[in-house]
Scaffold this motif. Sequence first.
Motif, PDB file in Angstrom:
ATOM      1  N   ARG A 254     -19.313 -15.196   7.480  1.00 33.10           N
ATOM      2  CA  ARG A 254     -19.155 -16.485   8.157  1.00 33.10           C
ATOM      3  C   ARG A 254     -18.902 -17.558   7.100  1.00 33.10           C
ATOM      4  O   ARG A 254     -19.429 -17.484   5.991  1.00 33.10           O
ATOM      5  N   LYS A 255     -18.095 -18.532   7.501  1.00 28.44           N
ATOM      6  CA  LYS A 255     -17.822 -19.704   6.653  1.00 28.44           C
ATOM      7  C   LYS A 255     -18.348 -20.908   7.412  1.00 28.44           C
ATOM      8  O   LYS A 255     -17.909 -21.156   8.540  1.00 28.44           O
ATOM      9  N   ASN A 256     -19.306 -21.621   6.805  1.00 27.90           N
ATOM     10  CA  ASN A 256     -19.930 -22.765   7.480  1.00 27.90           C
ATOM     11  C   ASN A 256     -20.388 -22.399   8.889  1.00 27.90           C
ATOM     12  O   ASN A 256     -20.217 -23.163   9.830  1.00 27.90           O
TER      13      ASN A 256
ATOM     14  N   LYS B  91     -10.758 -27.327   1.505  1.00 31.57           N
ATOM     15  CA  LYS B  91     -10.553 -26.420   2.638  1.00 31.57           C
ATOM     16  C   LYS B  91     -11.452 -25.187   2.521  1.00 31.57           C
ATOM     17  O   LYS B  91     -12.072 -24.781   3.489  1.00 31.57           O
ATOM     18  N   ASP B  92     -11.492 -24.605   1.339  1.00 31.29           N
ATOM     19  CA  ASP B  92     -12.239 -23.359   1.164  1.00 31.29           C
ATOM     20  C   ASP B  92     -13.607 -23.569   0.513  1.00 31.29           C
ATOM     21  O   ASP B  92     -14.436 -22.665   0.551  1.00 31.29           O
ATOM     22  N   ASP B  93     -13.835 -24.737  -0.109  1.00 30.59           N
ATOM     23  CA  ASP B  93     -15.157 -24.953  -0.694  1.00 30.59           C
ATOM     24  C   ASP B  93     -16.143 -25.138   0.447  1.00 30.59           C
ATOM     25  O   ASP B  93     -16.035 -26.062   1.239  1.00 30.59           O
ATOM     26  N   ALA B  94     -17.061 -24.185   0.556  1.00 31.21           N
ATOM     27  CA  ALA B  94     -17.954 -24.133   1.715  1.00 31.21           C
ATOM     28  C   ALA B  94     -19.085 -23.157   1.429  1.00 31.21           C
ATOM     29  O   ALA B  94     -19.118 -22.516   0.381  1.00 31.21           O
ATOM     30  N   LYS B  95     -19.974 -23.063   2.402  1.00 31.59           N
ATOM     31  CA  LYS B  95     -21.031 -22.051   2.342  1.00 31.59           C
ATOM     32  C   LYS B  95     -20.551 -20.817   3.095  1.00 31.59           C
ATOM     33  O   LYS B  95     -20.083 -20.920   4.230  1.00 31.59           O
ATOM     34  N   TYR B  96     -20.635 -19.668   2.453  1.00 31.64           N
ATOM     35  CA  TYR B  96     -20.241 -18.400   3.050  1.00 31.64           C
ATOM     36  C   TYR B  96     -21.486 -17.548   3.246  1.00 31.64           C
ATOM     37  O   TYR B  96     -22.369 -17.529   2.392  1.00 31.64           O
TER      38      TYR B  96
ATOM     39  N   VAL C 181     -29.750 -10.011   9.473  1.00 31.92           N
ATOM     40  CA  VAL C 181     -30.186 -10.733   8.278  1.00 31.92           C
ATOM     41  C   VAL C 181     -28.968 -11.372   7.630  1.00 31.92           C
ATOM     42  O   VAL C 181     -27.855 -10.873   7.732  1.00 31.92           O
ATOM     43  N   VAL C 182     -29.210 -12.496   6.968  1.00 33.12           N
ATOM     44  CA  VAL C 182     -28.118 -13.302   6.420  1.00 33.12           C
ATOM     45  C   VAL C 182     -28.428 -13.653   4.978  1.00 33.12           C
ATOM     46  O   VAL C 182     -29.561 -13.970   4.627  1.00 33.12           O
ATOM     47  N   ALA C 183     -27.408 -13.583   4.126  1.00 30.31           N
ATOM     48  CA  ALA C 183     -27.509 -14.076   2.755  1.00 30.31           C
ATOM     49  C   ALA C 183     -26.310 -14.983   2.528  1.00 30.31           C
ATOM     50  O   ALA C 183     -25.199 -14.670   2.957  1.00 30.31           O
ATOM     51  N   SER C 184     -26.523 -16.116   1.874  1.00 24.53           N
ATOM     52  CA  SER C 184     -25.420 -17.068   1.728  1.00 24.53           C
ATOM     53  C   SER C 184     -25.143 -17.391   0.262  1.00 24.53           C
ATOM     54  O   SER C 184     -25.992 -17.210  -0.605  1.00 24.53           O
ATOM     55  N   ALA C 185     -23.922 -17.849   0.027  1.00 24.90           N
ATOM     56  CA  ALA C 185     -23.485 -18.284  -1.292  1.00 24.90           C
ATOM     57  C   ALA C 185     -22.477 -19.408  -1.090  1.00 24.90           C
ATOM     58  O   ALA C 185     -21.881 -19.538  -0.019  1.00 24.90           O
ATOM     59  N   THR C 186     -22.281 -20.200  -2.120  1.00 21.44           N
ATOM     60  CA  THR C 186     -21.394 -21.358  -2.022  1.00 21.44           C
ATOM     61  C   THR C 186     -20.172 -21.162  -2.913  1.00 21.44           C
ATOM     62  O   THR C 186     -20.295 -20.690  -4.042  1.00 21.44           O
TER      63      THR C 186
END
Length: 102
Positions: free
Chosen positions: A40-42, A73-78, A90-95
């Motif tokens: 997921r993106k944002n 456009k692409d700088d976001a939390k993934y 479960v979710v893990a995120s990176a920027t």
Amino acid sequence: MSVYPPEIVERPKDVAVRSGGIAAFYCRARGEPTPQLSWRKNGRKVSPQSPRYLVIPQPSMSVLRIDSAKAGKDDAKYECVAENGVGDAVVASATLSIYPGT
């Protein structure tokens, strides 16, 4: 047969790339049955139809590759989401940070 909920064992790491560069996030999970991984993106599911976003699924692992990353456009939390129908996803995120090209 044992059944256990998904667990993310390799979390995606924050990435910084130059505008126009290639960014890649890696995510690995385990569980029984084998978890399905999605990105997921944002908070919105990454569309595999997008020509610049490539999701490379492998057994219990997934890679999200972003070609020619665009600032604004692409700088976001993934987020990497692992689910297998046992317990909660479960979710893990990176920027992704994008800095100007030369």
